[in-house]
Design an enzyme around this catalytic site. Structure first.
Site, short mmCIF file in Angstrom:
data_model
loop_
_atom_site.label_atom_id
_atom_site.label_comp_id
_atom_site.label_asym_id
_atom_site.label_seq_id
_atom_site.Cartn_x
_atom_site.Cartn_y
_atom_site.Cartn_z
N ASP A 70 0.85 -1.18 0.00
CA ASP A 70 0.00 0.00 0.00
C ASP A 70 0.89 1.23 0.00
O ASP A 70 1.88 1.29 0.73
CB ASP A 70 -0.93 0.04 1.21
CG ASP A 70 -2.01 1.09 1.04
OD1 ASP A 70 -2.90 0.87 0.19
OD2 ASP A 70 -1.96 2.12 1.71
N THR A 71 0.54 2.20 -0.82
CA THR A 71 1.31 3.44 -0.93
C THR A 71 0.45 4.61 -0.47
O THR A 71 -0.71 4.74 -0.88
CB THR A 71 1.78 3.67 -2.38
OG1 THR A 71 2.59 2.56 -2.77
CG2 THR A 71 2.59 4.95 -2.50
#
Length: 191
Positions: A70-71
């Protein structure tokens, strides 16, 4: 003994491309169905880690490794959402214009019979001061839709970046050094 095959828990084509860059081809690419709403008062680092862990846990497999990521783009303590419209892209770029922000990418690797492993990579990115014309033209490309912070560093927005410290691949969406280290620990023979 061969390493366990890999499932990529992501709908991001950029993550699949990044894996291919280091010679990794997952046997499956699945999109986990989780609630990605930040909790009230949740800070960017814990949020990114929680999302990566939840994505990996959402696709349990008794005979595969499951890799999730996840960014998060953070302006101070604020989590910038994935832009869903051109208006949100414009809002994000106005906020980031001429300023430094953090890009946090968390990865999680689930293996059968082992505790889940995770890493969090923080990069610092500084945008040049953008004109309203630059912002509008970028929004018109559609490239920022679906991207954390409303931009893709591996596209037209690369021309906005004055400074980057950290992991370029992490800003794109998957820190390759840390990913390779986790996979090597599970028997993957990577170059």
């Amino acid at each position: 003994m061969s390493p366990l095959p890999l499932i990529l828990a992501s709908s991001s084509p950029r993550r699949l491309t990044l894996l291919g860059q280091i010679g990794i081809v997952p046997v499956q690419v699945l999109s986990p169905d989780i609630d990605e709403t930040p909790r009230r008062g949740e800070l960017p680092r814990p949020y990114a880690a929680r999302m990566a862990l939840a994505k990996a846990a959402a696709l349990p497999s008794p005979d595969h490794l499951v890799l999730a990521a996840d960014t998060v783009v953070a302006a101070g303590r604020r989590i910038l959402p994935k832009a869903e419209t051109a208006v949100q892209v414009v809002e994000s770029l106005r906020l980031l214009s001429g300023r430094r922000h953090r890009v946090l990418t968390a990865i999680a690797l689930a293996a059968p019979g082992r505790a889940m492993q995770h890493r969090l990579v923080e990069s610092v990115v500084t945008f040049n001061r953008l004109t309203e014309t630059q912002i509008a033209r970028y929004a018109d490309t559609g490239e920022g839709i679906g991207k954390a912070g409303g931009y893709a560093i591996n596209g037209h927005a690369a021309s906005f970046i004055r400074f980057l410290s950290g992991s370029y691949s992490g800003v794109v969406g998957l820190p390759l050094f840390e990913t390779a280290q986790l996979l090597r620990g599970h028997g993957w023979d990577l170059p």
